[in-house]
Design an enzyme around this catalytic site. Structure first.
Site, short mmCIF file in Angstrom:
data_model
loop_
_atom_site.label_atom_id
_atom_site.label_comp_id
_atom_site.label_asym_id
_atom_site.label_seq_id
_atom_site.Cartn_x
_atom_site.Cartn_y
_atom_site.Cartn_z
CG HIS A 255 -2.03 0.79 1.18
ND1 HIS A 255 -1.87 2.12 1.61
CD2 HIS A 255 -3.39 0.90 0.57
CE1 HIS A 255 -3.21 2.78 1.21
NE2 HIS A 255 -4.05 2.07 0.79
CD GLU A 309 -9.05 -4.01 -3.12
OE1 GLU A 309 -10.37 -4.35 -2.70
OE2 GLU A 309 -9.40 -3.07 -3.82
N1 ACO Z 1 3.96 -7.77 -4.63
C1 ACO Z 1 5.27 -7.61 -4.82
N2 ACO Z 1 5.81 -6.83 -4.70
C2 ACO Z 1 5.32 -5.64 -4.23
C3 ACO Z 1 3.89 -5.39 -4.32
C4 ACO Z 1 3.25 -6.62 -4.33
N3 ACO Z 1 1.92 -6.51 -4.15
N4 ACO Z 1 3.48 -4.00 -3.84
C5 ACO Z 1 4.72 -3.45 -3.95
N5 ACO Z 1 5.90 -4.35 -4.46
C6 ACO Z 1 7.28 -3.81 -4.50
C7 ACO Z 1 7.54 -3.19 -5.83
O1 ACO Z 1 7.59 -4.35 -6.94
C8 ACO Z 1 8.59 -2.12 -5.79
O2 ACO Z 1 9.80 -3.03 -5.54
P1 ACO Z 1 10.99 -2.43 -6.10
O3 ACO Z 1 11.35 -1.29 -5.36
O4 ACO Z 1 12.01 -3.44 -5.68
O5 ACO Z 1 10.98 -2.19 -7.56
C9 ACO Z 1 8.35 -1.80 -4.17
O6 ACO Z 1 7.65 -2.77 -3.50
C10 ACO Z 1 7.41 -0.48 -4.21
O7 ACO Z 1 6.33 -0.55 -5.12
P2 ACO Z 1 5.63 0.59 -5.77
O8 ACO Z 1 4.99 0.17 -6.81
O9 ACO Z 1 6.66 1.87 -5.84
O10 ACO Z 1 4.66 1.16 -4.49
P3 ACO Z 1 3.38 1.81 -4.47
O11 ACO Z 1 3.08 2.68 -3.19
O12 ACO Z 1 3.50 2.89 -5.78
O13 ACO Z 1 2.21 1.00 -4.91
C11 ACO Z 1 0.42 -0.56 -4.63
C12 ACO Z 1 1.09 0.34 -4.02
C13 ACO Z 1 0.01 -0.09 -5.99
C14 ACO Z 1 -0.96 -0.71 -3.95
C15 ACO Z 1 1.27 -1.87 -4.70
O14 ACO Z 1 1.57 -2.33 -3.50
C16 ACO Z 1 0.77 -3.12 -5.52
O15 ACO Z 1 0.72 -3.08 -6.90
N6 ACO Z 1 0.03 -3.83 -4.64
C17 ACO Z 1 -0.66 -4.99 -5.54
C18 ACO Z 1 -2.04 -4.61 -6.16
C19 ACO Z 1 -3.09 -4.38 -4.98
O16 ACO Z 1 -3.26 -5.00 -4.09
N7 ACO Z 1 -3.77 -3.32 -5.04
C20 ACO Z 1 -4.73 -2.66 -4.03
C21 ACO Z 1 -4.27 -1.70 -3.25
S1 ACO Z 1 -5.45 -1.30 -2.27
C22 ACO Z 1 -6.46 -0.12 -2.70
O17 ACO Z 1 -6.42 0.34 -3.66
C23 ACO Z 1 -8.12 -0.16 -2.75
#
Ligand code: ACO
Length: 373
Positions: A255, A309
């Site tokens: 998140h 989620e």
């Molecule tokens: N699984 C694996 N790795 C992850 C995940 C995940 N679910 N979430 C983040 N990471 C990693 C990324 O790969 C990245 O790694 P890196 O720095 O080595 O490249 C790092 O963590 C940071 O990720 P960002 O995308 O920069 O984090 P951001 O804050 O932008 O993203 C998000 C948040 C989009 C929710 C992300 O955690 C994600 O994609 N989660 C999966 C999708 C999800 O569950 N969405 C629902 C969110 S809740 C809602 O909106 C109601």
């Protein structure tokens, strides 16, 4: 120019009195009330009232509000024709986006935005989603029932049966937990549109489009896909290892703001235990435990935890909703937050218009078409 804040991380774009997310301590409050407290002691309608009016209703206020909300449930003129005109294979979020636009146009939602317009959209969303679901199953849409609560009416419109108290309560709690969440992507989209002094329908249609993406509200059906693919607790370790080795993001984890467990996940986990089949719940908890272990081992600096989620998927599955209605069901809760934010935005409005850093070429000279290579 200041440095680019990619994804606007850490950028504060508005004051809001609607909800606060404390990502370090895993706290979410609506108008000062802890989310778990609201889930235990109020209904979705009371929370909608809270977001719209800034205080919890007393008995009289709630009774009046419920009557007004229920009186707005019927589809506006022309919307049923729009639903019938769409191919039955249309994604329900695309249907909701189209029908929300048709409803606001049909009802001549003009500016200034009003509480009544917001209430109408909140009331009509379940009718839209359920009507399309019945049409695609070859069934006639049902007329909404004013004597049922918001969640009970939605389940009734889908199935034709008045749901049990347990199913209604589970859905009610889910709706309460997801009604608002400070400056999330879809709410921001709604506020950007509202800041141009556009109309309520346009702001909400934009928000639906933002919610649909898998990085935001599109995740719960993908969580269920993942659990179905894993199939049994014994397969979880190999499946998750393979996914992470291939750079796959695990849906339901991570998140932007929470750097600890999402407080909604805590409540939903408990709810999932009582609404899911025991084997399904065991699978979900095993996958969660392993996923957290692996994410923490591989990306300790990112502090990735279970988000709303993951167990939303289990709860909505347990309540009997089809997978592709998970995100529309999220929308029919979050539309309450969106409309409250639109109203808040216009109260103290300034056009939201950030800047960008230009990184393209400079000083090019345009030559006429017939002289270009
Ligand atoms: N699984 C694996 N790795 C992850 C995940 C995940 N679910 N979430 C983040 N990471 C990693 C990324 O790969 C990245 O790694 P890196 O720095 O080595 O490249 C790092 O963590 C940071 O990720 P960002 O995308 O920069 O984090 P951001 O804050 O932008 O993203 C998000 C948040 C989009 C929710 C992300 O955690 C994600 O994609 N989660 C999966 C999708 C999800 O569950 N969405 C629902 C969110 S809740 C809602 O909106 C109601």
């Amino acid at each position: 120019m200041p440095p680019v804040a990619k994804g606007l991380e850490g950028v504060v774009v508005a004051d809001t009195a609607l909800s606060e997310v404390d990502g370090e301590n895993g706290r979410l409050t609506y108008v000062g009330y802890q989310i778990a407290d609201l889930a235990n002691h109020t209904t979705f309608e009371e929370v909608v009232y809270l977001l719209m009016h800034g205080h919890l209703p007393n008995r009289g206020e709630l009774a009046e509000f419920n009557v007004s909300l229920a009186s707005r449930r019927a589809l506006p003129p022309g919307v049923l024709d729009v639903l019938r005109a769409l191919p039955v294979t249309t994604e329900p979020m695309d249907v909701l986006r189209t029908a929300a636009s048709a409803a606001s146009a049909s009802l001549h939602f003009t500016t200034p935005v009003t509480i009544e317009q917001g209430m109408t959209l909140i009331a009509v969303f379940p009718t839209i989603v359920a009507a399309f679901d019945r049409i695609r199953r070859g069934l006639e849409p049902l007329a909404p029932r004013a004597d049922l609560s918001h969640p009970a009416n939605y389940l009734y419109l889908l199935t034709g049966e008045v749901p049990s108290e347990q199913r209604t309560k589970a859905l009610d709690i889910y709706l309460i937990l997801t009604a608002d969440h400070s400056m999330n992507a879809s709410t921001f989209a709604a506020r950007v549109i509202a800041s141009t002094l556009s109309d309520m329908g346009s702001a909400i249609v934009g928000a639906i489009g933002a919610l649909k993406g898998p990085l935001h509200g599109g995740a719960p059906a993908l969580v269920l896909d993942m659990l179905k693919q894993i199939g049994t607790p014994e397969n979880a370790e190999a499946w998750l290892t393979n996914a992470l080795d291939h750079g796959v993001r695990l849906m339901g984890f991570g998140h932007r703001v929470y750097k600890t467990e999402d407080p909604r996940a805590k409540v939903l986990r408990k709810l999932a235990e009582s609404t899911s089949e025991i084997d399904f719940f065991r699978l979900a908890t095993r996958v969660e435990d392993l996923a957290l272990e692996m994410l923490h081992a591989r990306k300790p600096q990112n502090r990735l935890y279970t988000n709303v989620e993951f167990y939303s998927a289990a709860v909505m599955h347990g309540v009997g909703l089809p997978d592709d209605l998970f995100t529309p069901t999220f929308a029919l809760s979050r539309v309450s937050g969106w409309t409250a934010h639109v109203l808040e935005q216009v109260k103290d409005n300034r056009l939201i218009r950030p800047s960008s850093t230009y990184v393209g070429p400079l000083d090019l000279v345009a030559v006429p078409l017939d002289q270009r290579p």
